[in-house]
Design a protein around this motif. Structure first.
Motif, short mmCIF file in Angstrom:
data_model
loop_
_atom_site.label_atom_id
_atom_site.label_comp_id
_atom_site.label_asym_id
_atom_site.label_seq_id
_atom_site.Cartn_x
_atom_site.Cartn_y
_atom_site.Cartn_z
N LEU B 120 -34.96 -40.17 -35.75
CA LEU B 120 -35.42 -40.71 -37.03
C LEU B 120 -34.85 -42.10 -37.28
O LEU B 120 -35.43 -42.89 -38.00
CB LEU B 120 -35.01 -39.78 -38.17
CG LEU B 120 -35.61 -38.38 -38.16
CD1 LEU B 120 -35.08 -37.55 -39.31
CD2 LEU B 120 -37.13 -38.48 -38.25
N LEU B 121 -33.67 -42.35 -36.70
CA LEU B 121 -33.00 -43.62 -36.97
C LEU B 121 -33.37 -44.70 -35.96
O LEU B 121 -32.94 -45.84 -36.09
CB LEU B 121 -31.48 -43.42 -36.96
CG LEU B 121 -30.92 -42.49 -38.03
CD1 LEU B 121 -29.41 -42.47 -37.95
CD2 LEU B 121 -31.37 -42.92 -39.42
N TYR B 122 -34.19 -44.34 -34.95
CA TYR B 122 -34.46 -45.31 -33.90
C TYR B 122 -35.09 -46.61 -34.42
O TYR B 122 -34.70 -47.70 -34.00
CB TYR B 122 -35.31 -44.70 -32.78
CG TYR B 122 -35.48 -45.67 -31.65
CD1 TYR B 122 -34.37 -46.13 -30.95
CD2 TYR B 122 -36.73 -46.18 -31.32
CE1 TYR B 122 -34.50 -47.05 -29.94
CE2 TYR B 122 -36.88 -47.11 -30.31
CZ TYR B 122 -35.76 -47.54 -29.62
OH TYR B 122 -35.89 -48.47 -28.64
N PRO B 123 -36.04 -46.53 -35.38
CA PRO B 123 -36.58 -47.78 -35.94
C PRO B 123 -35.48 -48.70 -36.47
O PRO B 123 -35.58 -49.92 -36.33
CB PRO B 123 -37.48 -47.29 -37.08
CG PRO B 123 -37.87 -45.91 -36.68
CD PRO B 123 -36.71 -45.34 -35.94
N LEU B 124 -34.45 -48.12 -37.03
CA LEU B 124 -33.34 -48.93 -37.54
C LEU B 124 -32.60 -49.61 -36.39
O LEU B 124 -32.19 -50.76 -36.50
CB LEU B 124 -32.37 -48.07 -38.35
CG LEU B 124 -32.90 -47.55 -39.68
CD1 LEU B 124 -31.88 -46.64 -40.35
CD2 LEU B 124 -33.24 -48.73 -40.59
N PHE B 125 -32.41 -48.86 -35.29
CA PHE B 125 -31.75 -49.46 -34.12
C PHE B 125 -32.55 -50.66 -33.63
O PHE B 125 -31.98 -51.69 -33.26
CB PHE B 125 -31.62 -48.43 -32.99
CG PHE B 125 -30.43 -47.53 -33.14
CD1 PHE B 125 -29.19 -47.91 -32.63
CD2 PHE B 125 -30.52 -46.33 -33.80
CE1 PHE B 125 -28.10 -47.10 -32.77
CE2 PHE B 125 -29.43 -45.51 -33.95
CZ PHE B 125 -28.21 -45.89 -33.44
N LEU B 126 -33.91 -50.53 -33.63
CA LEU B 126 -34.76 -51.64 -33.21
C LEU B 126 -34.53 -52.84 -34.12
O LEU B 126 -34.45 -53.99 -33.67
CB LEU B 126 -36.23 -51.22 -33.26
CG LEU B 126 -36.72 -50.33 -32.13
CD1 LEU B 126 -38.18 -49.97 -32.34
CD2 LEU B 126 -36.54 -51.03 -30.79
N LEU B 127 -34.39 -52.54 -35.40
CA LEU B 127 -34.19 -53.59 -36.39
C LEU B 127 -32.85 -54.28 -36.16
O LEU B 127 -32.73 -55.50 -36.20
CB LEU B 127 -34.23 -52.93 -37.77
CG LEU B 127 -34.65 -53.81 -38.94
CD1 LEU B 127 -36.09 -54.26 -38.75
CD2 LEU B 127 -34.52 -53.01 -40.24
N TRP B 128 -31.82 -53.45 -35.92
CA TRP B 128 -30.46 -53.98 -35.79
C TRP B 128 -30.25 -54.73 -34.48
O TRP B 128 -29.67 -55.80 -34.44
CB TRP B 128 -29.42 -52.85 -35.87
CG TRP B 128 -29.36 -52.18 -37.20
CD1 TRP B 128 -29.62 -52.74 -38.42
CD2 TRP B 128 -29.02 -50.82 -37.46
NE1 TRP B 128 -29.47 -51.82 -39.41
CE2 TRP B 128 -29.10 -50.62 -38.87
CE3 TRP B 128 -28.65 -49.73 -36.66
CZ2 TRP B 128 -28.83 -49.41 -39.48
CZ3 TRP B 128 -28.38 -48.53 -37.26
CH2 TRP B 128 -28.46 -48.35 -38.65
N VAL B 129 -30.68 -54.11 -33.38
CA VAL B 129 -30.32 -54.64 -32.07
C VAL B 129 -31.49 -55.30 -31.34
O VAL B 129 -31.31 -55.97 -30.34
CB VAL B 129 -29.70 -53.52 -31.18
CG1 VAL B 129 -28.85 -54.13 -30.07
CG2 VAL B 129 -28.86 -52.56 -32.00
N SER B 135 -30.93 -52.03 -27.75
CA SER B 135 -31.23 -50.94 -28.69
C SER B 135 -31.24 -49.59 -27.97
O SER B 135 -30.82 -48.58 -28.53
CB SER B 135 -32.57 -51.18 -29.38
OG SER B 135 -33.59 -51.32 -28.42
N LYS B 136 -31.69 -49.57 -26.71
CA LYS B 136 -31.70 -48.30 -25.95
C LYS B 136 -30.27 -47.85 -25.69
O LYS B 136 -29.91 -46.67 -25.85
CB LYS B 136 -32.42 -48.47 -24.60
CG LYS B 136 -33.93 -48.49 -24.67
CD LYS B 136 -34.42 -49.78 -25.20
CE LYS B 136 -35.79 -49.73 -25.81
NZ LYS B 136 -36.05 -50.96 -26.58
#
Lengths: 269, 260
Positions: B120-129, B135-136
């Motif tokens: 669920l938080l992966y979109p945030l990781f994309l945003l952050w990194v 991000s991976k």
């Protein structure tokens, strides 16, 4: 001067709580150099507490333990080294590493610990097992490793807490006869707790009989027959008389404890 | 001296042979069912491409340097994520285990972190990194961090009192208690945490590549599927499976305790 003196020792657990427990009460005891003392008494009479206090694992609530006249405040394995009932070998270390571990903990270099470990393993008859892991060894062999670990420090006193408690009768006897040779040659003083009347008499220069909780010394018996003794000693009249006497003593103390427990629980109700 | 098998040895060999024969039979059954579905079963090639098309596509993939570049990126992401999670998890686990209060506080948080659906938080990781490798790696490392840390704390805090007593009786320093006793006793549990972490890393990296990336085998699968090149998609999945099997095998070999 005596090697170790226990002077008016009292040990309480959980002082000032509702579970306060008096484990040892006003105990006086001395151990001479090279002497073999066995401690026998009913379950829960504070034998282990006494032994652990003698080695500095438990602090006295009152009274003192002195080794060579110096008060014992923490364990010093070069003075008094422990052999525990459940062997307490590290399953993740090899037999040789286990035998050298006590020395390593006491501050010796790795090389010194390893060479002492080899020597001591050979001494207890486990020369070819150094590379193995404890799991591969029988209970009797594991206890030999624990003894080697303690002897590696060349202590003046060995404190053994029911070292044969977890072994079967046959193994006890074999290890026992072997050990009388080993300990005889090593020349340490030994204090050994045991539940076995035969062991208590066979090994001892002196037998300490403890009463039920709170642990007190009820009687000290000297066994004059010189050590090391042959198994035939167990068939002599002196041995049999001592055995009957100890048996009766333990019965009395056990019954006392049972009666006191019964009356105290009645009082609570 | 001639080597002869003892009776139990022979039985073990025979059982092994049976197991492998059954595995082969299972594989053949799957391939047979596939073939049947392609022909008499009339399953759409969009759902199940021709077996021959997949094998053709697979040989092509294995022969192309582009594939190995992508595979290299995926494997690199996995190794980087695992290394970060392992180092971070062991360090945090060790530090958190030192105080009973802080350990008791951290344990449930870590358990929740492990159970939480981090996807669920992966979109945030994309945003952050960003959409690159970072991000991976970050996402998979976070996923693996929780079980590794949790197991490290639990392992270090559940050391049998009899081992600690040996340390006290022989005068061990606190450094010796930590490294010779606690880490030794906790090793099976810590290794279990690392094994869980390593499988989480492989899953999370591929998932993250599928969900949004420009490189890696996951990205290749996503591309092939969206262009309806189903045989390519299947072939890439097959390659990915083979790579993760090899990685898992290596990990298991490395993370096995000596005395187990």
């Amino acid at each position: 001067m005596s090697l170790l003196t226990v002077d008016n020792l009292t040990v309480k657990y959980g002082v000032d709580t509702k579970d306060e427990l008096l484990a040892c009460h006003e105990i006086d005891l001395t151990i001479e150099g090279g002497e073999f003392v066995t401690i026998i008494g009913p379950s829960g009479c504070g034998k282990s507490t006494l032994l652990h206090t003698m080695g500095g694992l438990i602090s006295p609530t009152d009274g003192a333990v002195r080794f060579d006249g110096v008060p014992v405040t923490k364990p010093n394995p070069r003075n008094a080294a422990f052999v525990f009932q459940d062997y307490s070998l590290f399953p993740w270390k090899s037999v040789e590493e286990n035998a050298g571990m006590g020395l390593r903990f006491a501050g010796a270099s790795k090389a010194e610990a390893m060479s002492q470990a080899k020597t001591q393993l050979e001494f207890v008859g486990l020369k070819d097992f150094g590379e193995r892991y404890p799991r591969a060894l029988s209970g009797g062999m594991q206890q030999r490793v624990a003894i080697a670990r303690a002897l590696a420090l060349e202590p003046k006193l060995l404190l053994m807490d029911e070292p044969f408690g977890a072994l079967d009768e046959q193994t006890r006897r074999n290890l026992g006869t072997d050990l009388s040779r080993i300990l005889g040659e090593a020349g340490q003083a030994v204090v050994m707790i045991t539940h076995s009347l035969d062991e208590a008499i066979f090994w001892a220069d002196r037998i300490v009989v403890m009463s039920a909780r709170p642990g007190r010394i009820a009687e000290e018996i000297t066994v004059e027959t010189p050590r090391p003794r042959q198994l035939e000693f167990m068939t002599t009249k002196r041995f049999q008389d001592l055995r009957v006497h100890l048996f009766e003593q333990l019965e009395v103390h056990q019954r006392d404890a049972a009666e006191r427990d019964a009356s105290s629980s009645a009082a609570v109700v | 001296m001639p080597i002869t098998l003892t009776r139990p040895g022979r039985r073990v060999v025979r059982r092994q042979a049976t197991i492998w024969a059954l595995r082969l039979a299972l594989l053949l059954a799957v391939l047979g069912a596939w073939r049947y579905a392609n022909t008499a079963g009339e399953v759409s090639p969009l759902i199940l491409p021709q077996l021959s098309a997949v094998t053709d596509s697979f040989t092509q993939l294995v022969g192309s340097s582009h594939t190995w570049q992508q595979a290299g990126i995926t494997v690199l992401e996995m190794l980087a994520a695992f290394t970060i999670a392992a180092v971070g998890g062991l360090l945090c686990g060790f530090l958190l285990s030192r105080g009973p209060v802080i350990a008791r506080t951290a344990e449930p948080l870590l358990a929740w972190g492990y159970m939480f659906p981090l996807a669920l938080l992966y979109p945030l990781f994309l945003l952050w990194v960003g959409v690159g490798m970072g991000s991976k790696i970050a996402y998979a490392a976070v996923g693996a961090f929780f079980p590794i840390t949790y197991n490290t704390i639990r392992g270090l805090r559940s050391v049998d009192a009899k081992y600690l007593q040996v340390g006290r009786a022989f005068g061990a320093s606190s450094l010796q208690v930590d490294f010779n006793i606690k880490f030794g006793a906790a090793r099976p549990m810590i290794l279990a945490g690392l094994r869980i972490g390593s499988s989480i890393v492989t899953i999370f990296v591929v998932l993250a590549e599928l969900l949004g990336s420009q490189k890696g085998l996951g990205h290749e699968i996503e591309q092939a599927s969206s262009r309806l090149m189903i045989a390519d998609s299947y072939a890439t999945v097959l390659l990915l499976i083979l790579i993760t099997i090899v990685l898992q095998r290596v990990m298991e070999r490395l993370l096995r305790a000596k005395h187990e």
